[in-house]
Write a protein that holds these residues in place. Sequence first.
Motif, PDB file in Angstrom:
ATOM      1  N   ALA A   1     -10.572   2.768   4.388  1.00 59.36           N
ATOM      2  CA  ALA A   1      -9.487   1.798   4.577  1.00 59.36           C
ATOM      3  C   ALA A   1      -8.997   1.294   3.219  1.00 59.36           C
ATOM      4  O   ALA A   1      -9.812   0.920   2.371  1.00 59.36           O
ATOM      5  N   PRO A   2      -7.694   1.279   2.981  1.00 55.95           N
ATOM      6  CA  PRO A   2      -7.175   0.757   1.712  1.00 55.95           C
ATOM      7  C   PRO A   2      -7.447  -0.741   1.588  1.00 55.95           C
ATOM      8  O   PRO A   2      -7.549  -1.454   2.602  1.00 55.95           O
ATOM      9  N   PRO A   3      -7.563  -1.261   0.375  1.00 55.63           N
ATOM     10  CA  PRO A   3      -7.783  -2.699   0.181  1.00 55.63           C
ATOM     11  C   PRO A   3      -6.725  -3.563   0.855  1.00 55.63           C
ATOM     12  O   PRO A   3      -7.022  -4.674   1.306  1.00 55.63           O
ATOM     13  N   ALA A   4      -5.485  -3.088   0.944  1.00 53.60           N
ATOM     14  CA  ALA A   4      -4.423  -3.873   1.588  1.00 53.60           C
ATOM     15  C   ALA A   4      -4.749  -4.130   3.055  1.00 53.60           C
ATOM     16  O   ALA A   4      -4.437  -5.194   3.594  1.00 53.60           O
ATOM     17  N   VAL A   5      -5.362  -3.166   3.697  1.00 52.74           N
ATOM     18  CA  VAL A   5      -5.756  -3.335   5.100  1.00 52.74           C
ATOM     19  C   VAL A   5      -6.850  -4.384   5.209  1.00 52.74           C
ATOM     20  O   VAL A   5      -6.830  -5.232   6.125  1.00 52.74           O
ATOM     21  N   ALA A   6      -7.803  -4.331   4.303  1.00 55.19           N
ATOM     22  CA  ALA A   6      -8.878  -5.340   4.318  1.00 55.19           C
ATOM     23  C   ALA A   6      -8.303  -6.729   4.121  1.00 55.19           C
ATOM     24  O   ALA A   6      -8.775  -7.699   4.742  1.00 55.19           O
ATOM     25  N   ALA A   7      -7.262  -6.862   3.278  1.00 60.12           N
ATOM     26  CA  ALA A   7      -6.635  -8.168   3.050  1.00 60.12           C
ATOM     27  C   ALA A   7      -5.985  -8.675   4.334  1.00 60.12           C
ATOM     28  O   ALA A   7      -6.059  -9.865   4.662  1.00 60.12           O
ATOM     29  N   VAL A   8      -5.353  -7.772   5.084  1.00 59.05           N
ATOM     30  CA  VAL A   8      -4.728  -8.162   6.358  1.00 59.05           C
ATOM     31  C   VAL A   8      -5.795  -8.580   7.355  1.00 59.05           C
ATOM     32  O   VAL A   8      -5.648  -9.582   8.072  1.00 59.05           O
ATOM     33  N   GLN A   9      -6.876  -7.822   7.418  1.00 56.34           N
ATOM     34  CA  GLN A   9      -7.932  -8.119   8.382  1.00 56.34           C
ATOM     35  C   GLN A   9      -8.620  -9.443   8.062  1.00 56.34           C
ATOM     36  O   GLN A   9      -9.012 -10.191   8.957  1.00 56.34           O
ATOM     37  N   ARG A  10      -8.767  -9.766   6.752  1.00 51.98           N
ATOM     38  CA  ARG A  10      -9.365 -11.059   6.378  1.00 51.98           C
ATOM     39  C   ARG A  10      -8.471 -12.222   6.781  1.00 51.98           C
ATOM     40  O   ARG A  10      -8.947 -13.295   7.169  1.00 51.98           O
TER      41      ARG A  10
ATOM     42  N   VAL B   1       0.851  -1.188   0.000  1.00 53.32           N
ATOM     43  CA  VAL B   1       0.000   0.000   0.000  1.00 53.32           C
ATOM     44  C   VAL B   1       0.888   1.241   0.000  1.00 53.32           C
ATOM     45  O   VAL B   1       1.998   1.226   0.541  1.00 53.32           O
ATOM     46  N   HIS B   2       0.399   2.300  -0.628  1.00 50.07           N
ATOM     47  CA  HIS B   2       1.129   3.562  -0.603  1.00 50.07           C
ATOM     48  C   HIS B   2       0.999   4.192   0.782  1.00 50.07           C
ATOM     49  O   HIS B   2      -0.078   4.153   1.402  1.00 50.07           O
ATOM     50  N   THR B   3       2.067   4.777   1.248  1.00 49.54           N
ATOM     51  CA  THR B   3       2.081   5.407   2.573  1.00 49.54           C
ATOM     52  C   THR B   3       0.929   6.393   2.749  1.00 49.54           C
ATOM     53  O   THR B   3       0.275   6.433   3.799  1.00 49.54           O
ATOM     54  N   VAL B   4       0.645   7.197   1.717  1.00 49.98           N
ATOM     55  CA  VAL B   4      -0.384   8.231   1.861  1.00 49.98           C
ATOM     56  C   VAL B   4      -1.775   7.628   2.018  1.00 49.98           C
ATOM     57  O   VAL B   4      -2.657   8.241   2.649  1.00 49.98           O
ATOM     58  N   GLU B   5      -2.003   6.433   1.499  1.00 48.22           N
ATOM     59  CA  GLU B   5      -3.305   5.790   1.679  1.00 48.22           C
ATOM     60  C   GLU B   5      -3.528   5.397   3.137  1.00 48.22           C
ATOM     61  O   GLU B   5      -4.643   5.494   3.651  1.00 48.22           O
ATOM     62  N   LEU B   6      -2.472   4.950   3.795  1.00 46.44           N
ATOM     63  CA  LEU B   6      -2.583   4.627   5.223  1.00 46.44           C
ATOM     64  C   LEU B   6      -2.806   5.893   6.045  1.00 46.44           C
ATOM     65  O   LEU B   6      -3.621   5.906   6.979  1.00 46.44           O
TER      66      LEU B   6
END
Length: 438
Positions: free
Chosen positions: A427-436, A413-418
Amino acid sequence: MQTHFSPEQLRDPDTRESNQILRTCVHCGFCTATCPTFLLLGDELDSPRGRIYLIKDMLEGGKPATEEVVRHVDRCLSCLSCMTTCPSGVNYMHLVDHARRYIEETYDRPWHERALRRVLSGVLPYPKRFRAALTGARLGRSFAGLIPGRHVLAQRLRAMLRLAPGALPAPSPMQAPQVHRAEGERRGRVALLTGCAQQVLAPSINEATIRLLTRMGIEVVITREQGCCGALDHHMGQHDPAMRLARANIAAWSREIAGEGLDGIVINTSGCGTTVKDYGFMFREEKEAEAAARVAGLAMDVSEALVKFGYAPSREAPGLTVAYHAACSLQHGQRVTAAPKQLLAKAGFTVREPAEPHICCGSAGTYNLLQPEIAAQLRDRKLGNIERTGADLIAAGNIGCLTQLGGDRMPVVHTVELLDWMAGGPAPPAVAAVQRAA
């Protein structure tokens, strides 16, 4: 280093500059310890010091580039780790850029090299063309493994197909030329470089940047007639196309500066940022010299902008550990090292930095397409170091790095999205992937 350029040669501004750079080198060899290609290949000619000798001989002799010189210069990533290491302040970036231009003017590459470089130059800097090309490449991804042979052309075709994303996000209307008004009292006004490849591959990065800055009271202008920064052409030695693209940006931003004014030109792709910050040098002998220097002085990475304008999170700490990947163009090219990590920590993330943070991931603009074997080795090395941090996801500030490190090993994920998420954005999609996966 002693040089022997003739007075006639030194009348050329690029040769004159290269002469000064060469004379700064003291042969110490510190650069070899941090050069990714020397680390992998162990060949002195694939180190900055070795390339400097080759470039010196080529430029002094005023002769066409040889296959040997081209091979070793082409293997250079332009990661600029050597410039961070160099105790003498050798500006290797300007030297190797001059060498690449000289190579393109004097060396007759094989037909497939010329064809590929023409395609990259004619497609990547133009979002509509790039989107069309990726649509075709996506259909051919499943056939990448069927391309036979060890020939460099076969390797490059396989690399191009494998790097093509499985799906493309829809174009974002937020990236079109317009003014995004600040929320509440206006505290500043900036232009945003929306880029070329990033517009197509990850428009969410520009969207997050716009949301975050406007929420902070910063008006964000996307100027008409801006486009690619010119870096992709510039680093392939394609001087005229690079200058044409850069000239358009300088004109577009200069109109904005002369109008309502700008407090900065925000760039969220660090490879582009390194080039825009160098516009003053690139145009030092051109009629746009003053305007280019003004633009270069206003250019800032998005992390620098967020520090300047006082970023503050509004959500509780998410309990996530982030491996921060320092893009070479940011840490070596722009010398921006602390700000991204400090911002992520301020936003509530646990930040970890992998071993060998100074070593390139292998993306380097078009490098992973032109030198796929070396790029793949560097990618595996980087991902191995990142995985050993035990982080939940990877954050970086450059679309090239995110594309190179993406895949099924770790979310990127790009830093600015976090930072946008922790200040009220989605929430960026990368965060959703971690949470899943949790």
